[in-house]
Design a protein around this motif. Structure first.
Motif: not given
Length: 632
Positions: A564-576
């Motif tokens: 879950p932490s990996l998914v959250a960080a990846t989505k945040a990176l994608d958005r930025v």
């Protein structure tokens, strides 16, 4: 985690083909003595998984998706686009053009399974161990692992490989940046110590290390000249893999032959694979010529990247007669971003408003209709095609993470779901161009005598660098839209060698690039978007991104403690990444298209994350080949 060289290949139905799990004759699994460890010490493991369960036990005999009785024999003629002048993988991407056939020469410490996410099983190594804080990992080589000259694979080979790859390859240097020390700690044991604990991916990606023969590279060639691992070579390299180079014509063809006494043939991770006796790679300058060669039965299969050709050029008699099979294989093992790169090293693209204006000028919908027969969809994520892609507004753990960077990311990250502009009709196109002009004006650009000039009064001109007709066609379609904004656009088509040299030196205004993404992103994100890689010649940071918020999010991905932490960080990176408009996103298609002469078979079904499995999981089907008759 990068897509391994693997790359780019369950079902209960396969269980009927499988015997009960057990030891392979002559190859004992990890035995009780090996598995024992001192109290408090890490235990030896036959496989490593990033977060999830390991599917296959230590005594497994083969992967579920292979045919263990697949016949050996036959030849497959494959198409490669471009050329080659190098067999040295150490300097691939830095010097020369590498022949793709060399991927079959070398083995890695471990290898992935194609029906799991981020799970690696021992290949050159029979086992590994690491502590709970992931501060180091030790791999134990198999006794039977050997080079094609009969010499054993040694810890010295592993240490040499890590050292030269980090020294001469910017991409490996970035990928293994946190590997601080490599040492021999036993007759067959190599310990990799990391510069900090907590990076749970490092033990796995160390297993992906391609191991090279130290004694060969430090020796001399047939004419007595000392070999130099820092230079290109067309001498046939010594390998440890299932194939060796049989013959080649520089720039035109390479033939690989199966190693009959390949040491790993009976390993569970190799059973039922590498069934073809010969793999012949034929090189063509462009896909149009390659397709004509395929139609003439000068190649056994072709991967078709052109939607136009797929729709219009496969109507020849062999297709109608079912002698040639057209097939699309779903891509489930990776995501991607493909787009026009706006080189931040150029002053023109330093302002995000300018970059966004270039996106407004791209009429994907019309391009899709005119060039691609409506087959593609627009890319809206740097992880397009995966569950890691961001959508809507951030929430939960992703939002909490982004809040810590609120002053360093675009405000729209929190207020507006990302979406590309939509064209496809004159009214929408005019609206998009008006918005683009508005953004340019806000950035200090203006039109004088129908020419866009920057805040200093300098006319804006860009060169789109391409190397093949397909890329040129995209650039030619895009050019008039940019010119309507007043941009002077030149399209420069160069040969493969010149293109590679300019890419390595970041000598371009715009190019088309593609970043493949695994289902478990990790350390490779530094090479793609990290500040340190922006100035490393040959890195994948072709945009030239130096952004502290992105650096911070990459570290969150790498040091994620759970899925879950990996998914959250990846989505945040994608958005930025999206809201900084570093690229003009192009398009994608969720399948790989192949046409093949019907001479080959494979086990059913193919593995979930294996795409086509060509050629590793296929075999030459003599009965089918007899019905087709002699090759042309």
């Amino acid at each position: 985690m990068t897509l391994s060289r693997r790359q780019l290949l369950q079902s209960g139905a396969l269980a009927a083909l499988a015997p009960a799990l057990g030891s392979v004759s002559g190859l004992a699994p990890i035995d009780a003595a090996l598995a024992q460890a001192a109290p408090g010490e890490p235990t030896w493991q036959h496989a490593l998984s990033l977060f999830g369960e390991i599917k296959y036990p230590a005594d497994f005999t083969r992967y579920a998706y292979v045919n263990p009785d697949a016949p050996k024999g036959g030849m497959a003629r494959q198409i490669s686009i471009g050329t080659f002048d190098n067999f040295n993988v150490v300097v691939a991407g830095v010097k020369g053009s590498i022949a793709p056939a060399v991927q079959y020469l070398y083995e890695t410490l471990s290898t992935e399974s194609l029906d799991e996410i981020s799970t690696e099983y021992g290949l050159l190594a029979e086992a590994s161990q690491h502590p709970g804080d992931f501060s180091w990992v030790t791999y134990r080589l198999r006794k039977e692992a050997k080079w094609h000259d009969g010499r054993p694979v040694t810890p010295e080979d592993v240490i040499f490989s890590m050292e030269v790859l980090k020294k001469y390859s910017p991409r490996y240097a970035g990928y293994y940046r946190h590997v601080g020390k490599v040492e021999k700690v036993g007759d067959r044991d190599i310990k990799f110590s990391f510069d900090a604990p907590g990076n749970r991916e490092l033990p796995l990606i160390v297993g992906q290390l391609m191991v090279l023969p130290k004694h060969w590279w430090e020796g001399s060639d047939s004419e007595g000249r000392k070999r130099d691992v820092s230079q290109t070579t067309l001498e046939k390299p010594l390998g440890s893999g299932p194939y060796r180079i049989k013959e080649f014509t520089p720039g035109r063809s390479v033939t690989m032959e199966r190693v009959k006494d390949y040491w790993g043939a009976k390993l569970p991770v190799r059973i039922g694979q590498h069934n073809l006796d010969e793999l012949r790679f034929e090189f063509f300058r462009d896909n149009t010529v390659a397709l004509e060669a395929f139609k003439a039965d000068q190649a056994d299969w072709i991967a078709e990247n052109s939607a136009k050709q797929w729709a219009t050029q496969y109507d020849f008699p062999a297709v109608a007669e079912k002698r040639v099979v057209k097939e699309e294989f779903p891509v489930r093992n990776s995501g991607r971003m493909q787009g026009f790169v706006l080189n931040l090293r150029r002053d023109t693209f330093k302002d995000a408003r300018v970059r966004r204006a270039f996106n407004y000028a791209f009429d994907f919908e019309e391009m899709n209709k005119q060039l691609f027969y409506g087959q593609y969809k627009r890319i809206n994520s740097y992880f397009e095609g995966t569950k890691l892609a961001s959508s809507g507004l951030p929430e939960g753990a992703e939002l909490a993470l982004l809040e810590t960077l609120r002053d360093k990311v675009p405000a729209e990250v929190f207020t507006t779901p990302y979406a590309n502009p939509v064209g496809g009709n004159p009214e929408a196109v005019r609206s998009n161009l008006r918005e683009a002009s508005k953004l340019l004006k806000e950035a200090g650009f203006e039109v004088r005598e129908r020419k866009l000039v920057d805040p200093a009064g300098k006319p804006v001109s860009v060169e789109i660098l391409v190397r093949d007709p397909a890329s040129e066609r995209l650039a030619l379609f895009y050019k008039p839209s940019l010119e309507r904004l007043g941009v002077t656009v030149a399209i420069r088509t160069v040969d493969d060698a010149q293109y590679q040299n300019r890419i390595r030196a970041f000598d371009y205004d715009m190019i088309t690039d593609l970043w493949a993404q695994s289902l478990s992103p990790g350390n490779e994100q530094r090479d793609y978007w990290g500040s340190q890689s922006a100035d490393q010649p040959g890195s994948n940071n072709t945009v030239g991104i130096k952004n502290p918020a992105i650096d911070a999010l990459i570290e969150k991905i790498i040091y994620a403690v759970d899925r879950p932490s990996l998914v959250a960080a990846t989505k945040a990176l994608d958005r930025v990444l999206l809201w900084n408009f570093y690229v003009v996103p192009q398009f994608t298609y969720g399948f790989i298209r192949y046409a093949r002469w019907d001479r080959f078979s494979h086990a059913e079904p193919l593995p979930e994350f294996g795409v086509s499995g060509l050629p590793t999981l296929w075999w030459y089907d003599a009965d089918k080949a007899a019905r087709l008759g002699k090759r042309s």
